[in-house]
Design a protein around this motif. Structure first.
Motif, short mmCIF file in Angstrom:
data_model
loop_
_atom_site.label_atom_id
_atom_site.label_comp_id
_atom_site.label_asym_id
_atom_site.label_seq_id
_atom_site.Cartn_x
_atom_site.Cartn_y
_atom_site.Cartn_z
N UNK A 177 0.83 -1.20 0.00
CA UNK A 177 0.00 0.00 0.00
C UNK A 177 0.87 1.26 0.00
N UNK A 178 1.98 1.23 0.73
CA UNK A 178 2.91 2.37 0.74
C UNK A 178 3.53 2.54 -0.65
N UNK A 179 3.89 1.42 -1.27
CA UNK A 179 4.45 1.46 -2.62
C UNK A 179 3.45 2.07 -3.60
N UNK A 180 2.19 1.64 -3.50
CA UNK A 180 1.16 2.16 -4.40
C UNK A 180 0.97 3.66 -4.20
N UNK A 181 0.98 4.08 -2.94
CA UNK A 181 0.80 5.50 -2.64
C UNK A 181 1.93 6.33 -3.23
N UNK A 182 3.14 5.83 -3.12
CA UNK A 182 4.29 6.54 -3.70
C UNK A 182 4.21 6.59 -5.22
N UNK A 196 -6.84 8.92 -5.82
CA UNK A 196 -6.25 7.60 -5.62
C UNK A 196 -5.79 7.41 -4.17
N UNK A 197 -5.36 8.48 -3.54
CA UNK A 197 -4.97 8.40 -2.13
C UNK A 197 -6.17 8.01 -1.27
#
Length: 508
Positions: A177-182, A196-197
C-alpha cells in the motif's frame, strides 16, 4: 509410431508433443486443435510406453466441470484412473492436515457493503475519507447521496472489491500500500493523486477489516489457501511423489497459482507440461497473468515451446481472419493455424433495423438450410433480451426453445462462458458501438494498474481475444448481427481488412 485415443489417431504435431522429454514444456494449442486429445495422448504414452505410475501424474484444470470432464475422458478413452484437480481442490488436499474453514465467496463484498452502510458511521477517520471522496460535508449529506446516486456507490464498491481480489491474487502484502501511494504521487496531477490516495485508504481499511475477520473466525479465502498450500509444500514437502505435472488452460494462471505449482516442482523435481492458448486469455479481471504464459522461457531457462497449429473445428478461411485479427497485438504468440476444411465465406454479416425480427429470421434461415444446432453468443448476460421475440421463443437458463420449430437446438450464453465449447453454427449479437457493446468500452479504473499485471498495452487487447473466442466456436459459419447504425469497431475492422471472407446480407 501411431497413437490412438478413443476413436482418433494423433496427428504429427500432437505426437511430437507426446514423445517430447523436455523438463519444462509449454504447449501452445490453437482453438479446435485437439488440445484435450493431446493431453490424453501424453498421459497414455507416459503410462503405457514410459511406464510412469499414473499416481505420479498430477493433472490440473481450472474449473470443476473441466476437471471432471477430463477425468471422465481419461477413464473412458485410455482406461486409466487419474484424479484431475482444480487449484481449489489441490489447495484443500495439501492443507487437509490443518483445520481451516473456507470463507464464503461473498464475504469480501459483504464487508465492503457494511463498510459504507455501517462501519464508517462509527469511525470518524473512515467517514472523513468517504466524505472527501464524494465531495460532501457531513454524514447527512452522505446518506442523501446514497439514495440519489446508488449506481455510483455500487460502482465504487465493485472497484474496491476488484482491487482487493487482484491485490491478493498477485500475492501483495500490506507494505505494498505504501508502494502504491508513492507510485500514485508520480501522476503529477493533484486531483488524480488525491482521488487515488482516498481510494487506497478505503481499500486498506477494508482489507484490514477483511483479514482481521478471517483471522478471528479461523477462515481462509481462496488466495490465502493457495499461499498457505505453497508454504506447506516449501516447509513439509508435497503429499505424494510426482514425476509429471500437467496443467490445462495455463493461460489463465495467476501469480499465487503459479507460485504453488513452482513450489511443488521444486520439491518433487517433477516435469511440467503446461497447455493453453494465449489467444484465449480472457480472465484478467480475476487475476490471471498472461505474462506467465508469454514469458515461459524466461521463467524456465530450459523451457521448450511446441505448438499445435492444425485445427479440426474451423475452416481455413475463418482462422485466417480470426488469427490475423488477434495477432495484430504483437505481444501474442505467432501461430500459423491450418485446416483441411474450407468455406469460401465463413463469416456472414447480417444488418438489421429491428433486432428481434432480424434474429428470428436468421434462426429460421439457418434452419431452412438443414442446420439445427445454433449457439447464440453475447457480450453480456442480458444481451439476449433485446433480440429474442418472446412470442416465438421461450428461454430457460441457457436453452432457448422455438415454438414454431421445436427441433432447433438453440442455446444462449456469454462469450466468456462459451470458451471450450463449439456448435455447428454461431450467431453473435450486441455488436454495437456502446459502452456495454462489443468491444466493451468500460475502461479499467486507473487504480487497478497497481494490482493488475498488464505489461502489454494494446487497444481492447482482452476484448480482441474475447472476439477471437466468439469467432472460433463454430464448426461451420459464424453469423454477425449488426445494426445499420452505431456498429462495433471490430465489425468495421473486419469489413475493411477481411472483406473477401465475408458474406454481407442486407437488412430485412
Amino acid at each position: 509410431m501411431k497413437l490412438k485415443v478413443g476413436k482418433y489417431y494423433l496427428d504429427r504435431e500432437q505426437m511430437k508433443i507426446v514423445k517430447d522429454n523436455s523438463k519444462h514444456l509449454l504447449v501452445v494449442a490453437g482453438a479446435g486443435s485437439g488440445k484435450t486429445l493431446t493431453i490424453l495422448g501424453k498421459i497414455k504414452y507416459l503410462c503405457t510406453v514410459k511406464k510412469i505410475d499414473p499416481q505420479k501424474i498430477l493433472c490440473i484444470s481450472f474449473t470443476a466441470k473441466a476437471s471432471s470432464d477430463l477425468k471422465r475422458k481419461i477413464k473412458e478413452d485410455i482406461g486409466l484412473e487419474i484424479d484431475v484437480y482444480t487449484f481449489h481442490k489441490l489447495g484443500l488436499e495439501i492443507l487437509k492436515r490443518n483445520a481451516y474453514e473456507i470463507a464464503d465467496v461473498n464475504l469480501l463484498d459483504d464487508i465492503i457493503r457494511e463498510y459504507f452502510t455501517t462501519s464508517i458511521f462509527r469511525d470518524k477517520d473512515s467517514l472523513n475519507v468517504v466524505l472527501k471522496y464524494f465531495h460532501l460535508k457531513n454524514k447527512n449529506e452522505l446518506e442523501d447521496f446514497y439514495k440519489d446516486h446508488f449506481d455510483e456507490v455500487v460502482s465504487l464498491e465493485h472497484l474496491l472489491s476488484t482491487f482487493i481480489h487482484l491485490f491478493k491474487s498477485n500475492a501483495c502484502t500490506l507494505s505494498d500500500f505504501i508502494t502504491f501511494l508513492n507510485r500514485a504521487k508520480l501522476t503529477f496531477d493533484i486531483k488524480k493523486y488525491r482521488r487515488e490516495k482516498l481510494l487506497l485508504k478505503m481499500a486498506l481499511s477494508i482489507y484490514v477489516t477483511y483479514t482481521d475477520y478471517l483471522s478471528k473466525e479461523h477462515e481462509i479465502d481462496f488466495d490465502d489457501m493457495l499461499i498457505k498450500a505453497k508454504n506447506s509444500v516449501e516447509n513439509y514437502g508435497f503429499i505424494n511423489r510426482l514425476d509429471y505435472i500437467i496443467i490445462d488452460e495455463y493461460q489463465d494462471t495467476s501469480l499465487v497459482r503459479f507460485d504453488l505449482i513452482k513450489s511443488i516442482l521444486d520439491k518433487t523435481d517433477a516435469s511440467l507440461i503446461a497447455v493453453g492458448d494465449d489467444f484465449q486469455s480472457i480472465y484478467r479481471f480475476t487475476g490471471c497473468d498472461l505474462s506467465l504464459f508469454l514469458n515461459f522461457k524466461k521463467i524456465f531457462r530450459d523451457g521448450k515451446i511446441l505448438k499445435i497449429e492444425n485445427t479440426y473445428r474451423n475452416s481455413q478461411e475463418l482462422i485466417n481472419v480470426a488469427g490475423s485479427f488477434v495477432m495484430k497485438n504483437r505481444a501474442q504468440v505467432r501461430k500459423k493455424l491450418k485446416s483441411n476444411k474450407h468455406i469460401l465465406k465463413p463469416i456472414v454479416v447480417k444488418k438489421y433495423n429491428y433486432a428481434k425480427k432480424a434474429l428470428t429470421n436468421l434462426i429460421y434461415d439457418i434452419h431452412d438450410s438443414n442446420q439445427r444446432e445454433i449457439m447464440i453468443l453475447g457480450r453480456n448476460n442480458k444481451d439476449i433480451k433485446r433480440y429474442l421475440d418472446e412470442t416465438k421463443f421461450k428461454q430457460k437458463d441457457d436453452k432457448i426453445f422455438s415454438l414454431e420449430y421445436p427441433e432447433i437446438e438453440l442455446r444462449y450464453m456469454t462469450v466468456h462462458k462459451s470458451k471450450g465449447l463449439e456448435s455447428e453454427n454461431v450467431i453473435l449479437i450486441n455488436l454495437t458501438s456502446d459502452t456495454l457493446g462489443f468491444p466493451n468500452k468500460m475502461k479499467d479504473d486507473k487504480l487497478l494498474r497497481f494490482v493488475s499485471p498488464h505489461s502489454h498495452r494494446f487497444p481492447y487487447d482482452e476484448e480482441r481475444r474475447l472476439f477471437y473466442v466468439a469467432l472460433t466456436r463454430t464448426k461451420n459459419k459464424v453469423y454477425l448481427l449488426i445494426p445499420e447504425r452505431s456498429r462495433s469497431t471490430f465489425i468495421d475492422e473486419l469489413l475493411e481488412d477481411y472483406k473477401k471472407y465475408i458474406d454481407i446480407k442486407k437488412s430485412d
